[in-house]
Design a protein around this motif. Structure first.
Motif, PDB file in Angstrom:
ATOM      1  N   LYS A  59      63.390   0.113  43.016  1.00  0.00           N
ATOM      2  CA  LYS A  59      62.719  -1.047  43.585  1.00  0.00           C
ATOM      3  C   LYS A  59      63.333  -1.308  44.954  1.00  0.00           C
ATOM      4  N   ILE A  60      62.541  -1.007  45.986  1.00  0.00           N
ATOM      5  CA  ILE A  60      63.018  -1.116  47.366  1.00  0.00           C
ATOM      6  C   ILE A  60      62.830  -2.547  47.841  1.00  0.00           C
ATOM      7  N   HIS A  61      63.729  -3.028  48.725  1.00  0.00           N
ATOM      8  CA  HIS A  61      63.641  -4.422  49.174  1.00  0.00           C
ATOM      9  C   HIS A  61      62.261  -4.710  49.778  1.00  0.00           C
ATOM     10  N   LYS A  62      61.782  -5.919  49.555  1.00  0.00           N
ATOM     11  CA  LYS A  62      60.380  -6.270  49.742  1.00  0.00           C
ATOM     12  C   LYS A  62      59.871  -6.073  51.167  1.00  0.00           C
ATOM     13  N   ASP A  63      60.675  -6.377  52.173  1.00  0.00           N
ATOM     14  CA  ASP A  63      60.157  -6.362  53.549  1.00  0.00           C
ATOM     15  C   ASP A  63      60.467  -5.059  54.280  1.00  0.00           C
ATOM     16  N   ILE A  64      60.624  -3.968  53.536  1.00  0.00           N
ATOM     17  CA  ILE A  64      60.947  -2.694  54.185  1.00  0.00           C
ATOM     18  C   ILE A  64      59.843  -2.267  55.158  1.00  0.00           C
ATOM     19  N   PHE A  65      58.592  -2.661  54.892  1.00  0.00           N
ATOM     20  CA  PHE A  65      57.482  -2.339  55.788  1.00  0.00           C
ATOM     21  C   PHE A  65      57.026  -3.571  56.558  1.00  0.00           C
ATOM     22  N   ASP A  66      57.975  -4.487  56.815  1.00  0.00           N
ATOM     23  CA  ASP A  66      57.707  -5.722  57.578  1.00  0.00           C
ATOM     24  C   ASP A  66      56.633  -6.577  56.920  1.00  0.00           C
ATOM     25  N   ASN A  67      56.616  -6.558  55.592  1.00  0.00           N
ATOM     26  CA  ASN A  67      55.671  -7.393  54.853  1.00  0.00           C
ATOM     27  C   ASN A  67      56.374  -7.911  53.602  1.00  0.00           C
ATOM     28  N   SER A  68      56.770  -9.178  53.617  1.00  0.00           N
ATOM     29  CA  SER A  68      57.540  -9.747  52.516  1.00  0.00           C
ATOM     30  C   SER A  68      56.719  -9.911  51.244  1.00  0.00           C
ATOM     31  N   GLU A  69      55.396  -9.676  51.340  1.00  0.00           N
ATOM     32  CA  GLU A  69      54.536  -9.774  50.163  1.00  0.00           C
ATOM     33  C   GLU A  69      54.516  -8.470  49.370  1.00  0.00           C
ATOM     34  N   ASP A 125      55.780  -5.184  47.168  1.00  0.00           N
ATOM     35  CA  ASP A 125      56.723  -4.860  46.095  1.00  0.00           C
ATOM     36  C   ASP A 125      56.871  -3.342  46.027  1.00  0.00           C
ATOM     37  N   PRO A 126      57.458  -2.719  47.045  1.00  0.00           N
ATOM     38  CA  PRO A 126      57.554  -1.247  47.071  1.00  0.00           C
ATOM     39  C   PRO A 126      58.431  -0.723  45.938  1.00  0.00           C
ATOM     40  N   ARG A 127      57.916   0.297  45.231  1.00  0.00           N
ATOM     41  CA  ARG A 127      58.658   0.843  44.101  1.00  0.00           C
ATOM     42  C   ARG A 127      58.299   2.306  43.916  1.00  0.00           C
ATOM     43  N   LEU A 128      59.252   3.042  43.396  1.00  0.00           N
ATOM     44  CA  LEU A 128      59.137   4.489  43.268  1.00  0.00           C
ATOM     45  C   LEU A 128      59.685   4.900  41.907  1.00  0.00           C
ATOM     46  N   LYS A 129      58.914   5.725  41.179  1.00  0.00           N
ATOM     47  CA  LYS A 129      59.338   6.182  39.860  1.00  0.00           C
ATOM     48  C   LYS A 129      59.204   7.699  39.766  1.00  0.00           C
ATOM     49  N   GLY A 130      60.041   8.306  38.908  1.00  0.00           N
ATOM     50  CA  GLY A 130      59.949   9.742  38.700  1.00  0.00           C
ATOM     51  C   GLY A 130      60.735  10.181  37.479  1.00  0.00           C
ATOM     52  N   SER A 185      53.423   0.305  47.201  1.00  0.00           N
ATOM     53  CA  SER A 185      54.026  -0.908  47.760  1.00  0.00           C
ATOM     54  C   SER A 185      53.188  -2.133  47.397  1.00  0.00           C
ATOM     55  N   CYS A 186      52.224  -1.940  46.512  1.00  0.00           N
ATOM     56  CA  CYS A 186      51.305  -3.004  46.136  1.00  0.00           C
ATOM     57  C   CYS A 186      52.048  -4.153  45.443  1.00  0.00           C
ATOM     58  N   ASP A 201      47.382  -9.580  40.340  1.00  0.00           N
ATOM     59  CA  ASP A 201      46.001  -9.124  40.194  1.00  0.00           C
ATOM     60  C   ASP A 201      45.220  -9.175  41.500  1.00  0.00           C
ATOM     61  N   ASN A 202      45.783  -9.794  42.527  1.00  0.00           N
ATOM     62  CA  ASN A 202      45.050  -9.961  43.781  1.00  0.00           C
ATOM     63  C   ASN A 202      45.145  -8.739  44.696  1.00  0.00           C
ATOM     64  N   CYS A 203      46.094  -7.855  44.396  1.00  0.00           N
ATOM     65  CA  CYS A 203      46.282  -6.674  45.243  1.00  0.00           C
ATOM     66  C   CYS A 203      45.501  -5.507  44.659  1.00  0.00           C
ATOM     67  N   THR A 204      44.729  -4.859  45.509  1.00  0.00           N
ATOM     68  CA  THR A 204      44.017  -3.659  45.057  1.00  0.00           C
ATOM     69  C   THR A 204      45.035  -2.569  44.772  1.00  0.00           C
ATOM     70  N   PRO A 205      45.123  -2.095  43.516  1.00  0.00           N
ATOM     71  CA  PRO A 205      46.168  -1.122  43.168  1.00  0.00           C
ATOM     72  C   PRO A 205      45.937   0.232  43.838  1.00  0.00           C
ATOM     73  N   TRP A 206      46.982   0.802  44.356  1.00  0.00           N
ATOM     74  CA  TRP A 206      46.926   2.140  44.926  1.00  0.00           C
ATOM     75  C   TRP A 206      48.293   2.786  44.704  1.00  0.00           C
ATOM     76  N   SER A 207      48.350   4.097  44.738  1.00  0.00           N
ATOM     77  CA  SER A 207      49.625   4.783  44.571  1.00  0.00           C
ATOM     78  C   SER A 207      49.534   6.194  45.147  1.00  0.00           C
ATOM     79  N   ILE A 208      50.696   6.756  45.413  1.00  0.00           N
ATOM     80  CA  ILE A 208      50.809   8.133  45.870  1.00  0.00           C
ATOM     81  C   ILE A 208      51.597   8.914  44.824  1.00  0.00           C
ATOM     82  N   LYS A 209      51.057  10.030  44.389  1.00  0.00           N
ATOM     83  CA  LYS A 209      51.756  10.889  43.437  1.00  0.00           C
ATOM     84  C   LYS A 209      52.098  12.216  44.114  1.00  0.00           C
ATOM     85  N   ALA A 210      53.253  12.759  43.762  1.00  0.00           N
ATOM     86  CA  ALA A 210      53.650  14.057  44.328  1.00  0.00           C
ATOM     87  C   ALA A 210      54.689  14.718  43.434  1.00  0.00           C
TER      88      ALA A 210
END
Length: 231
Positions: A174-184, A186-191, A210-211, A215-224
């Protein structure tokens, strides 16, 4: 104040007791009970195990030294300061003297006092000489008490505390919230596994988003197959 029970081969001391158990290593306590037949020493009350050569100090209220096995076991709350830096709070700790290993199956907190990094562990084994930590169900909090604090959840891992490298299984970051200059965010990475050298963490079979967690955020993700996080 000492009492020697000759028929039982038991020596009891009270008030300001001190023992030298290896060259340059000391046990301090209020009370000692030494069983000569079994070669076992029990120390009670404000116990301190001091090894100035290897630079560690262990404190508690109930320790038993098994001389033939070169093993010390604590009962209850145990605190240790290793290499004048790592502060360990645990319970029921085992210290293998010849191998210089501390371990416990109880919940443990380890704080690196030099860089404010904290480790919460369900079960651990720590090699004092190499500063290597093995554990299960690990939570690492970087930059503790800082708004730019990241959290690493590791199922089990081998961690070198000196250079903060680790190899782990089942990883969530769980990366700190404002890493992309957006405090809203919730960037997170799992593997399924990960490897880190402090600044760069590589996660295998990973998924990132980083969604915001609502429920208000359109869910998206990157898999690799492999995702790299460069701090």
């Amino acid at each position: 104040n000492a009492v020697y029970q000759k028929n039982k081969e038991i020596l009891t001391t009270k008030i300001n007791s001190k023992a030298i158990y290896q060259n340059g290593k000391f046990i301090f306590a209020d009370t000692f009970i030494f069983n000569r037949n079994e070669n076992i020493l029990n120390a009670n009350g404000k116990v301190k195990i001091d090894d100035p050569i290897n630079d560690y100090l262990i404190k508690g209220n109930d320790f038993t030294y098994y001389r033939d096995l070169e093993k010390i076991i604590s009962k209850g709350n145990t605190e240790a300061l290793i290499n004048s830096n790592y502060k360990i709070n645990s319970k029921d700790v085992t210290h293998l003297l010849n191998k210089n290993i501390l371990s416990s199956k109880k919940k443990t907190k380890i704080k690196n006092q030099k860089n404010s990094q904290i480790y919460f562990i369900e079960k651990f084994e720590y090699q004092i000489n190499t500063e290597t930590l093995k554990g299960e169900e690990i939570l690492i909090i970087t930059n503790f008490d800082s708004p730019k604090s990241d959290k690493f959840f590791l199922k089990n891992a081998i961690i070198n505390l000196k250079n903060k490298r680790f190899i782990a299984k089942d990883t969530e970051i769980k990366i700190h919230k404002d890493i992309f200059d957006n405090s809203e965010n919730d960037p997170r990475l799992k593997g399924v596994s990960s490897r880190s050298n402090n600044e760069i963490t590589t996660v295998n079979k990973g998924i990132f988003t980083s969604c915001k967690k609502n429920d208000n955020c359109t869910p998206w993700s990157i898999k690799a197959k492999k995702i790299t996080h460069d701090k």
